[in-house]
Each structure stands twice: as C-alpha cells, then as structure tokens.
Write a protein that holds these residues in place. Structure first.
Motif, short mmCIF file in Angstrom:
data_model
loop_
_atom_site.label_atom_id
_atom_site.label_comp_id
_atom_site.label_asym_id
_atom_site.label_seq_id
_atom_site.Cartn_x
_atom_site.Cartn_y
_atom_site.Cartn_z
N ALA A 139 0.82 -1.22 0.03
CA ALA A 139 0.11 0.07 -0.12
C ALA A 139 0.94 1.23 0.12
CB ALA A 139 -0.99 -0.05 1.11
N SER A 140 1.85 1.13 0.87
CA SER A 140 2.80 2.54 0.90
C SER A 140 3.36 2.60 -0.47
CB SER A 140 4.03 2.13 1.91
OG SER A 140 4.77 3.20 1.85
N LEU A 141 4.00 1.58 -0.83
CA LEU A 141 4.75 1.73 -2.35
C LEU A 141 3.53 2.31 -3.34
CD1 LEU A 141 6.88 -1.50 -2.71
CD2 LEU A 141 7.75 0.71 -2.55
N ALA A 142 2.39 1.65 -3.39
CA ALA A 142 1.41 2.24 -4.58
C ALA A 142 1.10 3.75 -4.06
CB ALA A 142 0.04 1.33 -4.28
N LEU A 143 0.83 4.09 -3.06
CA LEU A 143 0.59 5.58 -2.50
C LEU A 143 1.86 6.54 -3.00
CD1 LEU A 143 -1.15 5.13 0.86
CD2 LEU A 143 -2.13 5.97 -1.14
N ARG A 144 3.01 6.16 -3.10
CA ARG A 144 4.12 6.78 -3.56
C ARG A 144 4.31 6.89 -5.00
NH1 ARG A 144 6.77 9.26 0.88
NH2 ARG A 144 6.66 7.68 2.79
N GLY A 145 3.33 6.14 -5.74
CA GLY A 145 3.29 6.29 -7.25
C GLY A 145 1.90 6.95 -7.65
N ASP A 146 1.94 6.85 -8.88
CA ASP A 146 0.53 7.59 -9.75
C ASP A 146 -0.30 6.60 -10.17
OD1 ASP A 146 1.84 6.46 -11.74
OD2 ASP A 146 2.12 8.27 -12.82
N GLY A 147 -0.12 5.37 -9.97
CA GLY A 147 -1.04 4.12 -10.15
C GLY A 147 -0.58 3.49 -11.37
N GLN A 148 0.21 4.20 -12.11
CA GLN A 148 0.78 3.44 -13.22
C GLN A 148 1.64 2.45 -12.98
OE1 GLN A 148 -0.41 4.36 -16.32
NE2 GLN A 148 -2.09 5.62 -14.97
N HIS A 149 1.63 1.09 -13.45
CA HIS A 149 2.53 0.37 -13.30
C HIS A 149 2.65 -0.75 -14.56
CE1 HIS A 149 -1.24 -1.16 -11.81
NE2 HIS A 149 -0.83 -2.37 -11.66
N PHE A 150 3.56 -1.45 -14.28
CA PHE A 150 3.86 -2.50 -15.61
C PHE A 150 3.01 -3.75 -15.47
CE2 PHE A 150 5.78 -6.27 -17.68
CZ PHE A 150 6.55 -5.68 -18.70
N MET A 151 2.89 -4.37 -14.30
CA MET A 151 1.81 -5.61 -14.33
C MET A 151 0.56 -5.31 -13.77
SD MET A 151 1.74 -8.95 -15.17
CE MET A 151 3.49 -9.03 -15.34
N PRO A 152 -0.61 -5.53 -14.65
CA PRO A 152 -1.83 -5.47 -14.28
C PRO A 152 -2.41 -6.40 -13.08
CG PRO A 152 -1.77 -5.16 -16.54
CD PRO A 152 -0.36 -5.76 -16.10
N LEU A 153 -3.31 -5.97 -12.35
CA LEU A 153 -3.55 -7.09 -11.36
C LEU A 153 -4.49 -8.33 -11.98
CD1 LEU A 153 -4.42 -7.80 -8.27
CD2 LEU A 153 -6.40 -6.39 -8.53
N ASP A 154 -4.96 -8.01 -12.99
CA ASP A 154 -5.65 -9.11 -13.86
C ASP A 154 -4.82 -10.06 -14.30
OD1 ASP A 154 -8.38 -8.23 -13.50
OD2 ASP A 154 -8.22 -6.98 -15.33
N ASN A 155 -3.54 -9.65 -14.76
CA ASN A 155 -2.55 -10.50 -15.30
C ASN A 155 -1.76 -11.38 -14.17
OD1 ASN A 155 -2.96 -8.10 -17.16
ND2 ASN A 155 -1.61 -9.59 -18.35
N CYS A 156 -1.74 -10.54 -12.99
CA CYS A 156 -1.23 -11.19 -11.68
C CYS A 156 -2.20 -12.19 -11.44
CB CYS A 156 -1.10 -10.10 -10.87
SG CYS A 156 0.00 -10.96 -9.37
N ILE A 157 -3.44 -12.03 -11.36
CA ILE A 157 -4.38 -13.14 -10.79
C ILE A 157 -4.18 -14.42 -11.79
CG2 ILE A 157 -6.77 -13.67 -10.62
CD1 ILE A 157 -7.28 -10.65 -9.64
N GLN A 158 -4.28 -13.95 -13.14
CA GLN A 158 -4.03 -15.09 -14.03
C GLN A 158 -2.81 -16.00 -13.87
OE1 GLN A 158 -6.21 -16.37 -16.12
NE2 GLN A 158 -7.67 -15.02 -14.98
N ALA A 159 -1.86 -15.07 -13.44
CA ALA A 159 -0.51 -16.00 -12.87
C ALA A 159 -0.69 -16.66 -11.98
CB ALA A 159 0.43 -15.07 -12.78
N MET A 160 -1.22 -16.16 -10.81
CA MET A 160 -1.56 -17.16 -9.80
C MET A 160 -2.67 -18.28 -9.99
SD MET A 160 -3.63 -16.17 -5.97
CE MET A 160 -4.98 -16.57 -6.57
#
Length: 464
Positions: free
Chosen positions: A417-438
C-alpha cells in the motif's frame, strides 16, 4: 460479477474455512436435501447416513477438525450459529448412541467410527476438497447421494454446480450498478463514474440490502474481527494438536506495551504490532475459536491486522472508514475468487495469504486516500510477491507455518500500500494478469504442496 462483501467476510469458527466451515455447511445442505426429498417422495425414507472425505479433506482432515465439522453439520449446526458447549454435549451423545435426530427426518444411524471414511485415494475430479454423502434406506439401498466440494472461504458447491456454474454472473449483471468482473472493468467504471471502489461496491450491496443494513453488518464484521484480536492478545497456553505449539501473541503484546512505556522501541516496531495482531487472530483460529473468513480462515489474520494497524498507528485514521476498507478489500477478494481461487487445496497458500494480503493492501491504500488506480496497484504488488507460495501445514494443523505466515502477509500488505501511494497508479503488471499468473501457478503446482501435508515444510521436521 457480484460477490457480496458478506460472502467474502463470513463469521464462523476455526480452524479452517475449507476443512471446517465448508464440510459443516455441506452436511447441513445434505440434510436439507433429504428433507426436501422426504416431502416429494415419502417412500424414500432414509435410515442411515454415510460420508466419505476425499483429497485434501482426507489427508489433512484430522488436523483441520473436518471429522468434527461433519458431525456438527449432521447435528444441524451451521458455522454462524454454533453453541460450543451445547455442541460438545451433543457430539458426546452421538458417539454414545451412534444415532442422529435431524429435525423433519426420522432418527438416522450414523457411527462416526465407521460411517465417516477418510479416503486417501485419488481426489474427486471437481476439486481437491471433496465429500460424498449417502443416505441409505432400511434395506441398505441408497436413497440419496450427493457430492460436495468445499472450494475455499467456506463456500460449498455440489458436483453439478461445479461442473455447470450458474450463469447468474452474466444474467444478473444488468441488476448491479457496477457489475465489474475483472480489475480492468473495475477501473474503467471508476473513471467513468468518478466513484471509488468502495462506493461502487456499496452501490452493488444496496441492491439486495438496505443501506442501513449494509453498514450495520459491516460493523458486525469488524467487531467480530477486532474481538478475535482481543481474545488472541489475552490468552496464553498451548494450542490443540500434536505439535504442542504455544500461543505467543499475548507475550509479544505485553513486550510491545512495556517498550512503548519505556520509549525504547526500534524503528521497525510497527511491523511487530502488525505481526502480533495477525498472530492473535490465527492463534484463535487454530484453537477453533470464532473468526471471520478474510477470505479464508487460514488467512484470517491479515485483513484484521492491517485494519487494526490503520486505526492504532496511522496518522489521521478514522474509524468510520473501516467500512470502506472492508468494501474495497471484498472487491479485490471477489475478483481473485471469480478469476482464480482462494483455496489452499487448489492454489496453494498464494490463494489464501496471497489473496488476503492483496485485499488488505487495497483496503489500506483506499482509506489512506489512494485513487482506484493506486488501490489496484497496491493489490497487484501484494499478490505478485506471494506467487508460488505453497500450502504445507505441518501435521495438517493450521499452526506451522500458518500463524507466522499471516504476520508476514500483513507486513507485505502495508508495504505494498505504501509503495502504491508513492506512485501515480501506473505500473507494469496489471492486477488481472497477476491473478491469471496465480491461477496458472496453482494449476501447475504439485498436489504435494497444496494442503495435503505431503511436501514442503510438512515433511521437513526437526529430528529431535
């Protein structure tokens, strides 16, 4: 896609949502089916019941109290209405008489010693947690047979429901203001509406409940979570089971209080507070106490620990925001369950503690002012760094490594949460892709590492 916050967070009992709450619910559902059949076909009168446990339920059922859970269900107890003292008396009576007396049915033969079978053969095809219930007539003929699967988080489905999932998610979608089925749709709806994830989730909830009822029930969920923390912090002694694990949360909590009074804490003490809150919950769960699935019992400590951390340690914390935390966390948990799994027997511990950490990270990010994009980022970071985690409970008990694993999962959630709050919400790996990887990782993971206690830590014990 709509999965209620009150499906994700359910008040029940330990030590396992899939191995305790699920089988108990399955037994009650089977009795209900017998009652319905008795009304429709009075000639098919049952005289006895038989139960077989398959897959992970067989291999770790003893350690997870699955046998006791089935007995409780056949005695018509549900996880949310269990009177422990009364139940123990009735279980003792069942062992003495080898008979059960379900309401609306004749007296039935059931010998817990011979009629509840742990089948260590291949698992049933639909899921690693399978149960087969049979009712027999006086002549020994089967009058009703049903397969149930306990799919994690206390959810139970029949074989038919598992093979042909309801089309409700699709057909109901027009009834929900925000029917997001994945994170991409969730973010798109948030951008178009200007609503937060919690606001969208709340709008969906009030379709089926009044706004007042939703808030009251959310308050009940947090009260149960916090009560579990308080009980865990107040009790010591030894947890049930062959490992003879001692409760530690109370002693650690007292150390932290002394250090706070002496102003002698280390900078990383916040992690210790997080850990002790989570350990308190999971020690209570391991003892069979009252807990809230979050999203499972085995991962029940992460979300409460992070909420308590927010309230006790975060600047500007507002108790009124706990409801938003729970709604946001439930939105993420629903996406994971819908698109992958929260079952340790199906996906390993990445599906339990990993999911819980993603939910907690999202909730904390939201109540600390994060945008929907930052919230999604927080969930992705937490889940990504649990990928591949096995479920390998020692002796089939949710004690080692489960209790400490919740503590570490809570610290990962806060860091995410802390890392996300330090950014602007833009990131390389979308949550949907991470869920599929899981999901893919869980499918490829050896069964030995998915709650069977046949691999990993469970077979690497100290030689002493």
């Amino acid at each position: 896609m709509f999965l209620s916050v009150f499906d994700v967070f359910k008040i029940g009992i330990g030590p396992s949502s899939s191995h305790t709450m699920g089988p108990m619910t399955a037994a009650v559902r089977f009795l209900d089916m017998l009652r319905a059949q008795a009304d429709a076909a009075p000639a098919a009168v049952p005289a006895a019941i038989r139960v077989r446990l398959h897959g992970s339920l067989a291999f770790t059922g003893k350690g997870h109290a699955t046998d006791r859970a089935v007995l409780l269900g056949l005695l018509d107890y549900r996880p949310d209405n269990l009177d422990v003292d009364e139940a123990e008396e009735r279980i003792a009576e069942l062992w003495r008489t080898r008979r059960i007396h379900p309401g609306g049915l004749p007296e039935l033969d059931f010998d817990p010693e011979s009629d509840l079978v742990f089948d260590f053969g291949p698992p049933l095809p639909g899921h690693a947690n399978g149960l087969v219930f049979q009712a027999l007539g006086r002549a020994g003929r089967v009058v009703l047979s049903e397969i149930f699967y306990s799919i994690g988080g206390g959810f139970v489905v029949t074989a038919a429901e598992r093979e042909s999932p309801s089309a409700a998610f699709e057909t109901e979608s027009a009834g929900w203001p925000y029917p997001f089925h994945n994170a991409a749709a969730m973010l798109r709806m948030a951008r178009e509406s200007g609503a937060s994830i919690a606001e969208m989730k709340r709008a969906n909830e009030v379709v089926v409940r009044s706004a007042v009822e939703v808030e009251e029930k959310l308050g009940d969920i947090w009260a149960a979570m916090n009560g579990c923390i308080e009980r865990g912090l107040s009790l010591d002694g030894q947890l049930p089971g062959s490992l003879k694990v001692k409760r530690r949360a109370k002693a650690i909590h007292q150390q932290l209080l002394r250090e706070r009074g002496a102003n002698s804490s280390q900078p990383h003490v916040a992690s210790d507070w997080l850990a002790v809150y989570a350990m308190a919950v999971n020690e209570e769960n391991a003892a069979g106490g009252k807990v809230v699935t979050a999203p499972t019992n085995g991962a029940a400590g992460v979300v409460p620990a992070v909420i308590r951390y927010y309230l006790d340690h975060c600047s500007g914390a507002e108790p009124a925001k706990v409801a938003d935390f729970l709604l946001t966390a439930a939105a993420i948990g629903g996406l994971i369950k819908h698109n992958a799994s929260i079952s340790g027997a199906e996906a390993g511990c990445q599906g339990e503690v990993g999911s819980a950490a993603a939910m907690a990270a999202a909730g904390l990010c939201a109540v600390l002012g994060g945008t929907p994009e930052q919230v999604e980022n927080a969930a992705e970071i937490a889940l990504e760094h649990h990928l591949g985690m096995t479920c390998d409970p020692v002796a089939g008990l949710v004690q080692v490594p489960c209790i400490e694993r919740n503590a570490i999962g809570a610290t990962k959630a806060v860091a995410a949460a802390s890392l996300a709050l330090r950014g602007d919400g833009q990131h390389f790996m979308p949550l949907d892709n991470c869920i599929q990887a899981m999901r893919q990782t869980g499918e490829e993971m050896s069964t030995k590492f998915k709650e069977t206690s046949l691999g990993g830590l469970a077979v690497n014990l100290p030689e002493c």
